[in-house]
Design an enzyme around this catalytic site. Structure first.
Site, PDB file in Angstrom:
ATOM      1  CE  LYS A   9      53.156 -30.767  12.094  1.00  0.00           C
ATOM      2  NZ  LYS A   9      51.703 -30.689  12.366  1.00  0.00           N
ATOM      3  CE1 TYR A  49      50.972 -35.702  10.241  1.00  0.00           C
ATOM      4  CE2 TYR A  49      51.961 -34.747   8.272  1.00  0.00           C
ATOM      5  CZ  TYR A  49      51.763 -34.737   9.638  1.00  0.00           C
ATOM      6  OH  TYR A  49      52.352 -33.769  10.415  1.00  0.00           O
ATOM      7  CG  PHE A  57      42.756 -32.610   8.617  1.00  0.00           C
ATOM      8  CD1 PHE A  57      44.026 -33.172   8.671  1.00  0.00           C
ATOM      9  CD2 PHE A  57      41.790 -33.058   9.515  1.00  0.00           C
ATOM     10  CE1 PHE A  57      44.336 -34.156   9.597  1.00  0.00           C
ATOM     11  CE2 PHE A  57      42.091 -34.048  10.446  1.00  0.00           C
ATOM     12  CZ  PHE A  57      43.376 -34.599  10.477  1.00  0.00           C
ATOM     13  NE  ARG A  85      51.619 -36.812  20.854  1.00  0.00           N
ATOM     14  CZ  ARG A  85      50.906 -36.648  19.731  1.00  0.00           C
ATOM     15  NH1 ARG A  85      51.520 -36.585  18.548  1.00  0.00           N
ATOM     16  NH2 ARG A  85      49.602 -36.520  19.777  1.00  0.00           N
ATOM     17  CB  THR A  91      46.495 -31.870  18.003  1.00  0.00           C
ATOM     18  OG1 THR A  91      47.077 -33.130  18.359  1.00  0.00           O
ATOM     19  CG2 THR A  91      46.430 -31.741  16.497  1.00  0.00           C
ATOM     20  NE  ARG A 102      51.647 -29.219  17.915  1.00  0.00           N
ATOM     21  CZ  ARG A 102      51.341 -30.498  17.771  1.00  0.00           C
ATOM     22  NH1 ARG A 102      50.716 -31.160  18.739  1.00  0.00           N
ATOM     23  NH2 ARG A 102      51.655 -31.144  16.666  1.00  0.00           N
ATOM     24  CG  ASN A 112      50.134 -28.386  14.852  1.00  0.00           C
ATOM     25  OD1 ASN A 112      50.949 -28.615  13.971  1.00  0.00           O
ATOM     26  ND2 ASN A 112      49.267 -29.290  15.288  1.00  0.00           N
ATOM     27  CG  HIS A 115      55.079 -35.150  13.638  1.00  0.00           C
ATOM     28  ND1 HIS A 115      53.789 -35.628  13.590  1.00  0.00           N
ATOM     29  CD2 HIS A 115      55.894 -36.226  13.787  1.00  0.00           C
ATOM     30  CE1 HIS A 115      53.828 -36.959  13.698  1.00  0.00           C
ATOM     31  NE2 HIS A 115      55.092 -37.343  13.829  1.00  0.00           N
ATOM     32  CD  GLU A 126      55.361 -40.748  13.131  1.00  0.00           C
ATOM     33  OE1 GLU A 126      56.084 -40.066  13.890  1.00  0.00           O
ATOM     34  OE2 GLU A 126      54.111 -40.740  13.204  1.00  0.00           O
TER      35      GLU A 126
HETATM   36  P1  IDP Z   1      49.474 -34.481  16.224  1.00  0.00           P
HETATM   37  O1  IDP Z   1      50.323 -33.707  15.255  1.00  0.00           O
HETATM   38  O2  IDP Z   1      49.346 -33.755  17.530  1.00  0.00           O
HETATM   39  O3  IDP Z   1      49.917 -35.916  16.392  1.00  0.00           O
HETATM   40  P2  IDP Z   1      47.219 -35.504  14.651  1.00  0.00           P
HETATM   41  O4  IDP Z   1      45.820 -35.664  15.150  1.00  0.00           O
HETATM   42  O5  IDP Z   1      48.019 -36.738  14.420  1.00  0.00           O
HETATM   43  O6  IDP Z   1      47.984 -34.505  15.647  1.00  0.00           O
HETATM   44  O7  IDP Z   1      47.132 -34.679  13.316  1.00  0.00           O
HETATM   45  C1  IDP Z   1      48.272 -34.521  12.498  1.00  0.00           C
HETATM   46  C2  IDP Z   1      48.362 -33.100  12.025  1.00  0.00           C
HETATM   47  O8  IDP Z   1      47.275 -32.850  11.136  1.00  0.00           O
HETATM   48  C3  IDP Z   1      48.219 -32.046  13.130  1.00  0.00           C
HETATM   49  O9  IDP Z   1      49.430 -31.764  13.790  1.00  0.00           O
HETATM   50  C4  IDP Z   1      47.727 -30.864  12.346  1.00  0.00           C
HETATM   51  O10 IDP Z   1      48.791 -30.207  11.674  1.00  0.00           O
HETATM   52  C5  IDP Z   1      46.831 -31.517  11.302  1.00  0.00           C
HETATM   53  N1  IDP Z   1      45.418 -31.546  11.737  1.00  0.00           N
HETATM   54  C6  IDP Z   1      44.872 -32.380  12.637  1.00  0.00           C
HETATM   55  N2  IDP Z   1      43.564 -32.122  12.815  1.00  0.00           N
HETATM   56  C7  IDP Z   1      43.292 -31.086  11.989  1.00  0.00           C
HETATM   57  C8  IDP Z   1      42.104 -30.343  11.707  1.00  0.00           C
HETATM   58  O11 IDP Z   1      41.024 -30.585  12.260  1.00  0.00           O
HETATM   59  N3  IDP Z   1      42.226 -29.319  10.791  1.00  0.00           N
HETATM   60  C9  IDP Z   1      43.411 -29.019  10.167  1.00  0.00           C
HETATM   61  N4  IDP Z   1      44.551 -29.703  10.404  1.00  0.00           N
HETATM   62  C10 IDP Z   1      44.492 -30.721  11.299  1.00  0.00           C
HETATM   63 MG    MG Z   2      49.783 -37.527  15.132  1.00  0.00          MG
END
Ligand code: IDP
Ligand code: MG
Length: 150
Positions: A9, A49, A57, A85, A91, A102, A112, A115, A126
């Site tokens: 990212k 997304y 968010f 993963r 996450t 991470r 983080n 992805h 994707e």
């Molecule tokens: P992932 O990236 O581990 O698959 P997801 O739940 O799919 O996690 O969320 C996508 C992305 O959205 C996360 O990697 C993070 O950058 C962002 N994100 C997820 N939850 C939050 C939150 O509660 N606050 C801010 N950003 C979030």
């Molecule tokens: Mg995800």
């Protein structure tokens, strides 16, 4: 063999750790079969997304992910989806295992670094958003005989 979509990212690019991320992927034995650096379009980001469209968010996530260059990859290997993963970690970096990207390099969910697709369906979806089939290469890595038993 599975394929998964992986992205460094914009925070990872700005922190100068593209190489660190790719290095971990390669050393694990996974194979990069497509790669590009670009600033993600708003359209691609919203598609990518889409599952989070109703989350609080979402707007900040889309604005951040399109804010500057990111590195997109297709990564291939045995169980590539679940392995990637785990390479990335949870996450929320607070919960990410030490040894994961991470868990070693990040502190905040919204920054983080990486992805990776979360299921075979997500991976197909994707990869299709970010790459044409003609951009995905097929080759045998010279060390594959050492990485896989058969
Ligand atoms: P992932 O990236 O581990 O698959 P997801 O739940 O799919 O996690 O969320 C996508 C992305 O959205 C996360 O990697 C993070 O950058 C962002 N994100 C997820 N939850 C939050 C939150 O509660 N606050 C801010 N950003 C979030
Ligand atoms: Mg995800």
């Amino acid at each position: 063999m599975e394929r998964t979509y992986v992205m460094v990212k914009p925070d990872g690019v700005q922190r100068g750790i593209i190489g660190e991320v790719i290095s971990r992927i390669e050393r694990r034995g996974l194979k990069v079969v497509a790669m590009r650096m670009n600033t993600m379009s708003l359209d691609s980001a919203k598609k990518h997304y889409a599952e989070h469209a109703q989350k609080p968010f979402f707007n900040s996530l889309i604005s951040f992910i399109t804010s500057g260059p990111s590195v997109s990859m297709v990564v291939e290997g045995k169980n590539a989806i679940s392995v990637m993963r785990a390479v990335n970690g949870a996450t929320n970096p607070v919960n990410a295992a030490t040894g994961s990207i991470r868990g070693d390099l990040a502190l905040d969910t919204g920054r983080n670094i990486v992805h990776a697709s979360d299921s075979p369906e997500s991976a197909t979806r994707e990869i299709t958003i970010h790459f044409k089939e003609s951009e995905i290469t097929g080759y045998t890595r010279a060390d594959e005989a050492c990485i896989y038993e058969n």
